[in-house]
Design an enzyme around this catalytic site. Sequence first.
Site, PDB file in Angstrom:
ATOM      1  N   GLU A 129      64.457 134.974 106.523  1.00 38.20           N
ATOM      2  CA  GLU A 129      65.351 135.741 105.651  1.00 38.20           C
ATOM      3  C   GLU A 129      66.509 134.690 105.294  1.00 38.20           C
ATOM      4  O   GLU A 129      66.800 133.738 105.945  1.00 38.20           O
ATOM      5  CB  GLU A 129      65.972 136.756 106.497  1.00 38.20           C
ATOM      6  N   CYS A 142      73.750 131.545 103.552  1.00 35.72           N
ATOM      7  CA  CYS A 142      73.112 131.533 104.694  1.00 35.72           C
ATOM      8  C   CYS A 142      71.720 131.301 104.686  1.00 35.72           C
ATOM      9  O   CYS A 142      70.914 132.082 104.401  1.00 35.72           O
ATOM     10  CB  CYS A 142      73.578 132.607 105.515  1.00 35.72           C
ATOM     11  N   CYS A 149      62.450 131.588 116.253  1.00 34.53           N
ATOM     12  CA  CYS A 149      63.493 130.445 116.988  1.00 34.53           C
ATOM     13  C   CYS A 149      62.792 130.313 118.263  1.00 34.53           C
ATOM     14  O   CYS A 149      62.518 131.410 119.040  1.00 34.53           O
ATOM     15  CB  CYS A 149      65.050 130.913 117.205  1.00 34.53           C
ATOM     16  N   CYS A 153      68.487 133.291 122.753  1.00 42.23           N
ATOM     17  CA  CYS A 153      69.733 133.520 123.069  1.00 42.23           C
ATOM     18  C   CYS A 153      69.646 135.165 123.524  1.00 42.23           C
ATOM     19  O   CYS A 153      69.263 135.903 122.555  1.00 42.23           O
ATOM     20  CB  CYS A 153      70.720 133.163 122.243  1.00 42.23           C
ATOM     21  N   CYS A 156      70.884 137.655 120.434  1.00 41.28           N
ATOM     22  CA  CYS A 156      70.378 137.346 119.185  1.00 41.28           C
ATOM     23  C   CYS A 156      69.101 137.884 118.846  1.00 41.28           C
ATOM     24  O   CYS A 156      68.237 137.772 119.804  1.00 41.28           O
ATOM     25  CB  CYS A 156      70.349 135.708 118.862  1.00 41.28           C
ATOM     26  N   CYS A 380      75.330 138.065 111.161  1.00 35.91           N
ATOM     27  CA  CYS A 380      74.859 136.734 111.972  1.00 35.91           C
ATOM     28  C   CYS A 380      74.136 137.699 113.177  1.00 35.91           C
ATOM     29  O   CYS A 380      74.492 138.616 114.001  1.00 35.91           O
ATOM     30  CB  CYS A 380      76.223 136.234 113.051  1.00 35.91           C
TER      31      CYS A 380
HETATM   32  N1  SAH Z   1      70.462 128.567 115.910  1.00 39.44           N
HETATM   33  C1  SAH Z   1      71.791 128.112 115.414  1.00 39.44           C
HETATM   34  C2  SAH Z   1      72.235 128.976 114.013  1.00 39.44           C
HETATM   35  C3  SAH Z   1      71.561 130.361 113.700  1.00 39.44           C
HETATM   36  S1  SAH Z   1      72.518 131.553 114.378  1.00 39.44           S
HETATM   37  C4  SAH Z   1      72.903 128.543 116.520  1.00 39.44           C
HETATM   38  O1  SAH Z   1      72.558 129.292 117.279  1.00 39.44           O
HETATM   39  O2  SAH Z   1      73.953 127.994 116.238  1.00 39.44           O
HETATM   40  C5  SAH Z   1      74.205 131.571 113.560  1.00 39.44           C
HETATM   41  C6  SAH Z   1      75.338 131.979 114.707  1.00 39.44           C
HETATM   42  O3  SAH Z   1      75.151 133.543 114.693  1.00 39.44           O
HETATM   43  C7  SAH Z   1      75.203 131.400 115.951  1.00 39.44           C
HETATM   44  O4  SAH Z   1      76.575 131.174 116.352  1.00 39.44           O
HETATM   45  C8  SAH Z   1      74.923 132.734 116.821  1.00 39.44           C
HETATM   46  O5  SAH Z   1      75.241 132.352 118.180  1.00 39.44           O
HETATM   47  C9  SAH Z   1      75.550 133.849 116.164  1.00 39.44           C
HETATM   48  N2  SAH Z   1      74.675 134.912 116.506  1.00 39.44           N
HETATM   49  C10 SAH Z   1      73.519 135.282 116.891  1.00 39.44           C
HETATM   50  N3  SAH Z   1      73.244 136.365 117.186  1.00 39.44           N
HETATM   51  C11 SAH Z   1      74.411 137.221 117.206  1.00 39.44           C
HETATM   52  C12 SAH Z   1      74.881 138.669 116.975  1.00 39.44           C
HETATM   53  N4  SAH Z   1      74.202 139.698 117.555  1.00 39.44           N
HETATM   54  N5  SAH Z   1      76.111 138.961 116.648  1.00 39.44           N
HETATM   55  C13 SAH Z   1      76.996 138.067 116.321  1.00 39.44           C
HETATM   56  N6  SAH Z   1      76.556 136.505 116.385  1.00 39.44           N
HETATM   57  C14 SAH Z   1      75.517 136.124 116.569  1.00 39.44           C
HETATM   58 FE1  SF4 Z   2      68.078 130.706 118.027  1.00 39.98          FE
HETATM   59 FE2  SF4 Z   2      69.592 132.910 117.659  1.00 39.98          FE
HETATM   60 FE3  SF4 Z   2      69.982 131.098 119.635  1.00 39.98          FE
HETATM   61 FE4  SF4 Z   2      70.705 130.572 117.232  1.00 39.98          FE
HETATM   62  S1  SF4 Z   2      71.575 132.282 118.452  1.00 39.98           S
HETATM   63  S2  SF4 Z   2      69.462 129.386 118.839  1.00 39.98           S
HETATM   64  S3  SF4 Z   2      68.932 131.461 116.205  1.00 39.98           S
HETATM   65  S4  SF4 Z   2      68.195 132.539 119.479  1.00 39.98           S
END
Ligand code: SAH
Ligand code: SF4
Length: 405
Positions: A129, A142, A149, A153, A156, A380
């Site tokens: 996406e 974005c 991934c 996390c 996420c 995000c």
């Molecule tokens: N993998 C990279 C970039 C993609 S995620 C990273 O983790 O930095 C982009 C941002 O969105 C990151 O700061 C991530 O922690 C945040 N993010 C992920 N899941 C989220 C959620 N459910 N609500 C708000 N921010 C989130």
């Molecule tokens: Fe991967 Fe989501 Fe963690 Fe970013 S926040 S490193 S996209 S699992």
Amino acid sequence: MTALAATRPKTVAAASFIEKRPLERYIAPAKPSLVGFSRAALAQVLAAVGVPERQQRMRAQQIWQGLYVRGAQSFAELTTLSKDLRAALAERWTLARPEIAAEQISVDGTRKWLLRLPGEFGGPPHEVECVYIPDTDRGTLCLSSQVGCTLNCSFCHTGTQRLVRNLTAGEIVGQVMLARDRLGDFSVVAFGDKRLISNIVMMGMGEPLYNFEAVRDGLDIVADGDGLSISKRRITLSTSGVVPNIGRAGAEIGAMLAVSLHAVTDELRDELVPLNRKYPLRDLLDACRNYPGLSNARRITFEYVMLRGVNDSPADARALVRLLKGIPAKINLIPFNPWPGSQYECSDWKQIEKFSEIVFNAGYASPVRTPRGRDILAACGQLKSATEKLSARERLALRAMALTD
Ligand code: SAH
Ligand code: SF4
């Protein structure tokens, strides 16, 4: 000038993007696309179709400009090349962007594109996406760097999808190209107007520092002043903390850096960002301190997702300020965006305000990121495509088929 260009809105007002245009027809790249090729690689393509060496640089530059400045979608549009050369190129190559499988437009004007990319060994297509977020003073695109991934996390959505593959440099540049196509942003030269896409963030699906070369090469093309021309100062790369590649990113990519911090103790960060077990806070912050080019004018953005009752207390805010002492930093508070099955809740607004105030009073800019496109799961951490990894057996079968074709 195309009809699309003629109707292009003049300002970056959110409301002007709510109208829906029919999707252009994108043809799946049965032949490889030249999008994402460097000038040197274009010269090789030209050599392969018989262009003499003394002409290769000039012809490569003509393709480059047609593609990245004017947004040509077919060789027929490259009228600075002879008809015969255009035909020879078109036999083997295309100027295709990733195929758009679906487009959704949020009530706030955010657009999300589901992109279909070729699968491995001719297997099922992969999906990623890409999101466009219009604002009053800017328009941010974005980009995704991987299908899924590898990092999990816990807050996420993308992390629940198993990695399928890294994107190529062409697929990274291709996201910018297709967004400019869809927004009529290539025609801006004709209008002498501001571009709709002014900023890029590598904050879509995937961990960009685990796809280092493709991200570096793709962003070099995006930033080229004689092409797409989005300067590195307007490109932000977000990492969950791949420490060994942070210094390298500063030296070889030179974009602005954002670090997904989210917790002030290793204990909590181990749980939220499991990569922390490999690269704990101390190592991460050391890498940030040593980030090449860091100064008060070039600060690192620390992202901090606000999870109710987990990391959002005033004590956490004070610890955050202590932790970042001495690092030129901005702190970006992100209200947690829920997704189906997520185990967290977003902090109350009052709690976020309290947190933000402590950080602000310590001298840090601490904007709270307004969630955009939540209704279309474009905010995000809400991105997740249906692509799942093939089993080892399925991959072997596909590869065997490809080899015997
Ligand atoms: N993998 C990279 C970039 C993609 S995620 C990273 O983790 O930095 C982009 C941002 O969105 C990151 O700061 C991530 O922690 C945040 N993010 C992920 N899941 C989220 C959620 N459910 N609500 C708000 N921010 C989130
Ligand atoms: Fe991967 Fe989501 Fe963690 Fe970013 S926040 S490193 S996209 S699992």
